[in-house]
Design a protein around this motif. Structure first.
Motif, mmCIF file in Angstrom:
data_model
loop_
_atom_site.group_PDB
_atom_site.id
_atom_site.type_symbol
_atom_site.label_atom_id
_atom_site.label_comp_id
_atom_site.label_asym_id
_atom_site.label_seq_id
_atom_site.Cartn_x
_atom_site.Cartn_y
_atom_site.Cartn_z
ATOM 1 N N GLN A 33 0.818 -1.208 0.000
ATOM 2 C CA GLN A 33 0.000 0.000 0.000
ATOM 3 C C GLN A 33 0.855 1.263 0.000
ATOM 4 O O GLN A 33 1.869 1.344 0.704
ATOM 5 C CB GLN A 33 -0.914 0.005 1.227
ATOM 6 C CG GLN A 33 -1.954 -1.103 1.235
ATOM 7 C CD GLN A 33 -3.014 -0.876 0.182
ATOM 8 O OE1 GLN A 33 -3.481 0.242 -0.020
ATOM 9 N NE2 GLN A 33 -3.408 -1.948 -0.502
ATOM 10 N N ASP A 34 0.416 2.234 -0.780
ATOM 11 C CA ASP A 34 1.113 3.514 -0.894
ATOM 12 C C ASP A 34 0.785 4.388 0.321
ATOM 13 O O ASP A 34 -0.389 4.578 0.662
ATOM 14 C CB ASP A 34 0.657 4.213 -2.175
ATOM 15 C CG ASP A 34 1.627 5.275 -2.626
ATOM 16 O OD1 ASP A 34 2.629 5.508 -1.933
ATOM 17 O OD2 ASP A 34 1.366 5.880 -3.680
ATOM 18 N N HIS A 69 10.537 1.248 -3.382
ATOM 19 C CA HIS A 69 11.399 0.297 -4.074
ATOM 20 C C HIS A 69 10.628 -0.279 -5.253
ATOM 21 O O HIS A 69 9.465 0.073 -5.489
ATOM 22 C CB HIS A 69 11.849 -0.817 -3.120
ATOM 23 C CG HIS A 69 10.719 -1.511 -2.406
ATOM 24 N ND1 HIS A 69 9.883 -2.429 -3.012
ATOM 25 C CD2 HIS A 69 10.274 -1.409 -1.116
ATOM 26 C CE1 HIS A 69 8.992 -2.871 -2.146
ATOM 27 N NE2 HIS A 69 9.195 -2.256 -0.985
ATOM 28 N N ASP A 70 11.247 -1.149 -6.012
ATOM 29 C CA ASP A 70 10.561 -1.819 -7.111
ATOM 30 C C ASP A 70 9.303 -2.503 -6.574
ATOM 31 O O ASP A 70 9.306 -3.064 -5.469
ATOM 32 C CB ASP A 70 11.495 -2.847 -7.749
ATOM 33 C CG ASP A 70 10.912 -3.439 -9.021
ATOM 34 O OD1 ASP A 70 11.311 -3.021 -10.106
ATOM 35 O OD2 ASP A 70 10.033 -4.328 -8.922
ATOM 36 N N LEU A 104 6.123 2.694 1.243
ATOM 37 C CA LEU A 104 5.271 1.564 0.881
ATOM 38 C C LEU A 104 5.031 0.701 2.111
ATOM 39 O O LEU A 104 5.984 0.274 2.779
ATOM 40 C CB LEU A 104 5.925 0.732 -0.231
ATOM 41 C CG LEU A 104 6.077 1.430 -1.581
ATOM 42 C CD1 LEU A 104 6.918 0.571 -2.531
ATOM 43 C CD2 LEU A 104 4.710 1.715 -2.197
ATOM 44 N N ALA A 105 3.775 0.462 2.401
ATOM 45 C CA ALA A 105 3.401 -0.344 3.559
ATOM 46 C C ALA A 105 3.249 -1.796 3.139
ATOM 47 O O ALA A 105 2.408 -2.124 2.296
ATOM 48 C CB ALA A 105 2.102 0.171 4.167
ATOM 49 N N SER A 136 7.436 -5.027 -7.996
ATOM 50 C CA SER A 136 7.100 -6.336 -8.553
ATOM 51 C C SER A 136 6.709 -7.302 -7.434
ATOM 52 O O SER A 136 7.226 -7.216 -6.318
ATOM 53 C CB SER A 136 8.290 -6.904 -9.326
ATOM 54 O OG SER A 136 8.671 -6.041 -10.381
ATOM 55 N N PRO A 137 5.827 -8.256 -7.731
ATOM 56 C CA PRO A 137 5.355 -9.188 -6.699
ATOM 57 C C PRO A 137 6.340 -10.339 -6.494
ATOM 58 O O PRO A 137 6.048 -11.505 -6.780
ATOM 59 C CB PRO A 137 4.024 -9.670 -7.275
ATOM 60 C CG PRO A 137 4.216 -9.621 -8.751
ATOM 61 C CD PRO A 137 5.094 -8.427 -9.003
ATOM 62 N N LEU A 138 7.526 -10.021 -5.976
ATOM 63 C CA LEU A 138 8.589 -10.997 -5.814
ATOM 64 C C LEU A 138 8.918 -11.208 -4.345
ATOM 65 O O LEU A 138 8.897 -10.259 -3.543
ATOM 66 C CB LEU A 138 9.853 -10.530 -6.543
ATOM 67 C CG LEU A 138 9.736 -10.313 -8.056
ATOM 68 C CD1 LEU A 138 11.027 -9.709 -8.596
ATOM 69 C CD2 LEU A 138 9.415 -11.622 -8.752
ATOM 70 N N TYR A 139 9.260 -12.411 -3.994
ATOM 71 C CA TYR A 139 9.657 -12.751 -2.622
ATOM 72 C C TYR A 139 10.778 -11.842 -2.140
ATOM 73 O O TYR A 139 10.760 -11.341 -1.013
ATOM 74 C CB TYR A 139 10.088 -14.218 -2.593
ATOM 75 C CG TYR A 139 10.719 -14.661 -1.293
ATOM 76 C CD1 TYR A 139 9.934 -15.061 -0.218
ATOM 77 C CD2 TYR A 139 12.116 -14.686 -1.151
ATOM 78 C CE1 TYR A 139 10.518 -15.474 0.976
ATOM 79 C CE2 TYR A 139 12.709 -15.096 0.032
ATOM 80 C CZ TYR A 139 11.909 -15.488 1.093
ATOM 81 O OH TYR A 139 12.480 -15.890 2.274
ATOM 82 N N GLU A 140 11.761 -11.601 -3.019
ATOM 83 C CA GLU A 140 12.922 -10.805 -2.610
ATOM 84 C C GLU A 140 12.552 -9.381 -2.239
ATOM 85 O O GLU A 140 13.253 -8.747 -1.431
ATOM 86 C CB GLU A 140 13.958 -10.786 -3.745
ATOM 87 C CG GLU A 140 14.625 -12.117 -4.012
ATOM 88 C CD GLU A 140 13.774 -13.063 -4.840
ATOM 89 O OE1 GLU A 140 14.225 -14.206 -5.075
ATOM 90 O OE2 GLU A 140 12.660 -12.677 -5.255
ATOM 91 N N LEU A 141 11.488 -8.819 -2.815
ATOM 92 C CA LEU A 141 11.103 -7.441 -2.543
ATOM 93 C C LEU A 141 10.187 -7.320 -1.333
ATOM 94 O O LEU A 141 9.953 -6.212 -0.840
ATOM 95 C CB LEU A 141 10.398 -6.854 -3.774
ATOM 96 C CG LEU A 141 11.281 -6.717 -5.021
ATOM 97 C CD1 LEU A 141 10.440 -6.318 -6.218
ATOM 98 C CD2 LEU A 141 12.388 -5.706 -4.781
#
Length: 768
Positions: free
Chosen positions: A121-122, A203-204, A239-240, A206-211
């Motif tokens: 969430q923004d 940050h980026d 970003l929440a 994308s729906p990635l585990y690392e992010l």
């Protein structure tokens, strides 16, 4: 026939429940990521990064999947995810209760898997924006996470008419309006194991585990259950990460969901409904219920059948039915929208009056007239003091623009199919609208005499970038204003006046104004030497442009009276323009500007630059709807269509001897077959515009399921031949073995029609 099964395919992903929640990203970047990470909407409010699912094995390591799109139909989307011995079937839907649902089923009987519902969430302070939006509150309950998401718009905007959503704040630096809150409630069908809420620098996305925060926060099988949101240097911004933890095993599918509403209570109810087992099946049941509430159509022609049911799917997909949704918030009216259909997805997801004329015609065929009545109600709610209707109407931002449109046809059709539904307040709205034209849209001092009605800029007709506007102002394509008497504006005004007169049995002043518009079209607009209806400048010059709107007068119910005032025969007009391969009868579709016009471009270019919404040669389903009705109207005029003589069906006639009704039947099929990918009858579409020579749609726009035409209405009135409210039918001759349509609304009950090649139509009226 099951419409849901017929519409199934593997190249679509749009999902909606017919109430307000929508998942329909034109070009999804994360379609195969579980959940709904690409943009979603509630009514006209955009909701990015709603939620995804991340997976971790018993060893604490992330599970990385290879995924593929298995299939779609209106009620569900199925994605398969593979990673070694872990296979998960994901089924997504958007419920009638306004919840986004993803059901995860462990197909292989292996060890349990940790599943994390992650929403990003923004968080940002209130500021200027077009719009500004952010999560402004977040609460953790015993079994869910609740987010308050606010959206605000400036009180004044420089409107963006290019459909790329790059609007600017007005030069006056207008204040921001009060934000509209949307409440989002996240949860699941299984007990929550743990959770965390953490604020991070941007940050980026994308729906990635690392992010996510999982690499740092998931320890010993649990999340820390910490609430770190309004932290760091103030004001809080970033970003929440909103994360909830569940366990999936092979005993029962796990349902992740987000319920939405304009109050915490409605969002909670939406989530609770989605959490119950069987949400996907209930989505299918709600779609079948909807399809049962419209006339049941089937034909031996697969294009007709697919086009019919695909249009009903698009109408429900784009329906907004939220009783607490404000109308043009900030204007001080305090009204709420009645149910309506949006023009389309994304940029077009609002109450647009230019397309509302089409929606009114289409949904008047439903068994329940509530949606059609809602459209009429909304016209009254948005109407300006001068009687005009804003072109675009929203929930949380100011309305804008104006469109010329024909509400008269849909109004009368609703009255004919469902007597008593058109109320006094609806007629008063339309009288006020008619008076607006008499006061502000004509230079004539006597509108009962020869009169045409005026267009002030290229946006007003919904048809930008074409030579008809350059005639009025060389810089019209730079959005400079002008004044020109428009053929389409005059046709719409004439039909409105004539319809209002029909509602008043004892005589009406509008009858005289209707006659004045007819005389204006015949005497001021019709160029007899060219057999074409032309726009006209204030100094009396007729436009040399040849847009499709020059043929719109042919669809007038009073066409015989109109042509009686000219020196030309109807056959000559149709043959010179609509049926001419050098003008409008192109191989795949009818262009919105004649091929002989110097500005004609089939590729979507205006002045050598490809545009989003060019009308100088593209085939627009909206214009096609008008033109099919025009040629069908002409063909049914007895004194020259030879209907009293034995007429061979068009598929056995040569080009020289085709009757007008045969051409009309072929025109209908041309307009229908245009709206399919590569001519495949199982891949219908509905884009803004198409190449009339190749049939390729505006793929570069991505706006499929664009409700800017009437397709169901054409099929029922022209292919089935229904005359709304009457006992007989008059179908166009088609190269079709049979057509059957049941449960058509009729003043006395339901009409059933069966048409077979070479036989008279069989009509039955079932009394209710």
């Amino acid at each position: 026939m099951d419409p849901l099964a017929r519409l199934g395919r593997k190249d679509k992903w749009f999902l909606g429940g017919g109430k307000g929640a929508l998942y329909a990203p034109p070009f999804p970047k994360h379609l195969l990521a579980p959940g709904f990470w690409d943009e979603c909407y509630l009514a006209d409010i955009r909701l990015p990064r709603l939620f995804t699912a991340l997976f971790v094995g018993a060893d604490g390591q992330p599970i990385r999947f290879e995924s593929y799109h298995k299939g779609w139909r209106p009620d569900r989307l199925t994605i398969m995810h593979y990673s070694g011995d872990v296979v998960i079937r994901e089924r997504r839907c958007v419920t009638e209760g306004n919840a986004w649902v993803t059901e995860l089923e462990l197909v292989t009987a292996v060890r349990p898997v940790h599943v994390f519902q992650w929403s990003l969430q923004d968080i940002r302070p209130r500021a200027y924006g077009t719009p500004w939006s952010a999560a402004t509150d977040l609460a953790v309950t015993d079994d869910s996470m609740r987010v308050r998401f606010e959206t605000a718009w400036p009180g004044e905007l420089e409107p963006d008419r290019t459909a790329v959503e790059q609007e600017a704040i007005g030069a006056s630096g207008a204040r921001m309006l009060e934000p509209l809150p949307v409440f989002l409630e996240f949860g699941a069908s299984h007990p929550r194991q743990s959770w965390t809420v953490n604020l991070a620098q941007r940050h980026d996305e994308s729906p990635l585990y690392e992010l996510s925060v999982l690499p740092e926060k998931f320890r010993d099988g649990r999340l820390p259950e910490e609430f770190k949101l309004w932290v760091g240097p103030q004001p809080s911004e970033g970003l929440a990460h909103v994360v909830q933890h569940y366990v999936l095993d092979d005993r029962r599918p796990l349902t992740l969901a987000c319920g939405a509403g304009l109050s915490p209570e409605t969002a909670r109810r939406a989530l609770e409904d989605a959490q119950e087992d069987g949400a996907i099946d209930r989505s299918g049941a709600s779609w079948r219920t909807f399809f049962d509430e419209v006339p049941a159509f089937e034909s031996s022609d697969p294009w007709l059948t697919s086009a019919y049911w695909y249009r009903w799917y698009g109408l429900r997909l784009n329906t907004v039915d939220m009783p607490d949704l404000p109308v043009n918030r900030g204007g001080g009216e305090g009204a709420q929208f009645s149910p309506f259909v949006t023009e389309g997805i994304g940029f077009f997801r609002n109450f647009v009056t230019y397309s509302a004329q089409a929606h009114l015609r289409e949904v008047s065929w439903m068994h329940d007239p509530s949606l059609a009545m809602g459209i009429l109600d909304n016209l009254g709610k948005v109407q300006r003091e001068d009687g005009s209707f804003p072109g675009h109407n929203y929930s949380a931002r100011p309305p804008r623009d104006f469109y010329h449109a024909d509400f008269a046809t849909g109004l009368w059709q609703l009255h004919a199919l469902h007597p008593g539904t058109v109320g006094r307040e609806h007629l008063q709205t339309m009288r006020h609208y008619a008076d607006y034209f008499l006061r502000h849209r004509t230079l004539s001092k006597d509108p009962a005499g020869p009169t045409m009605y005026d267009v002030f800029d290229q946006n007003e007709t919904g048809q930008e970038y074409m030579s008809r506007y350059q005639f009025a102002n060389e810089r019209a394509d730079e959005w400079e204003s002008f004044r020109v008497s428009g053929v389409d504006a005059t046709v719409y005004a004439q039909m409105l006046f004539e319809t209002l007169a029909r509602f008043r049995a004892g005589g009406s002043p509008y009858a005289a104004f209707a006659e004045g518009a007819l005389m204006g079209l015949a005497g001021l607009g019709f160029a007899e030497q060219d057999e074409f209806f032309c726009d006209r400048s204030p100094d009396g010059k007729r436009s040399p442009a040849r847009p499709a709107t020059g043929l719109y007068p042919l669809m007038l119910p009073s066409l015989e009276r109109l042509m009686g005032q000219t020196e030309c025969e109807l056959r000559a007009v149709v043959e010179a323009w609509l049926l001419a391969e050098t003008e409008f009868w192109l191989s795949k579709g009818f262009p919105a500007t004649a091929k002989s016009d110097p500005t004609f471009r089939a590729e979507g270019e205006w002045k050598d630059r490809r545009l989003n919404c060019p009308w100088n040669g593209r085939s627009w389903p909206m214009a096609n709807s008008h033109l099919v009705d025009a040629i069908a109207n002409v063909a049914r005029i007895d004194q020259w269509s030879s209907r009293s003589e034995a007429v061979e069906p068009f598929w056995v006639q040569d080009e020289e001897s085709k009757s007008p009704v045969a051409w009309a039947g072929e025109a209908l099929m041309k307009a229908i077959r245009l709206m399919f990918h590569d001519g495949d009858p199982m891949k219908p579409n509905s884009y803004e515009h198409y190449n009339p020579e190749t049939g390729v749609p505006a793929l570069y726009r991505g706006y499929d399921d664009y409700m800017h035409s009437w397709i169901v209405d054409l099929i029922l009135r022209q292919a089935v031949g229904v005359r709304p409210g009457e006992d007989t039918v008059d179908p166009l001759p088609l190269d079709v073995d049979w057509i059957e349509c049941r449960d058509i609304p009729h003043p006395r009950g339901r009409m059933h029609v069966r048409i077979e090649r070479g036989a008279e139509a069989v009509v039955e009226i079932e009394l209710i």
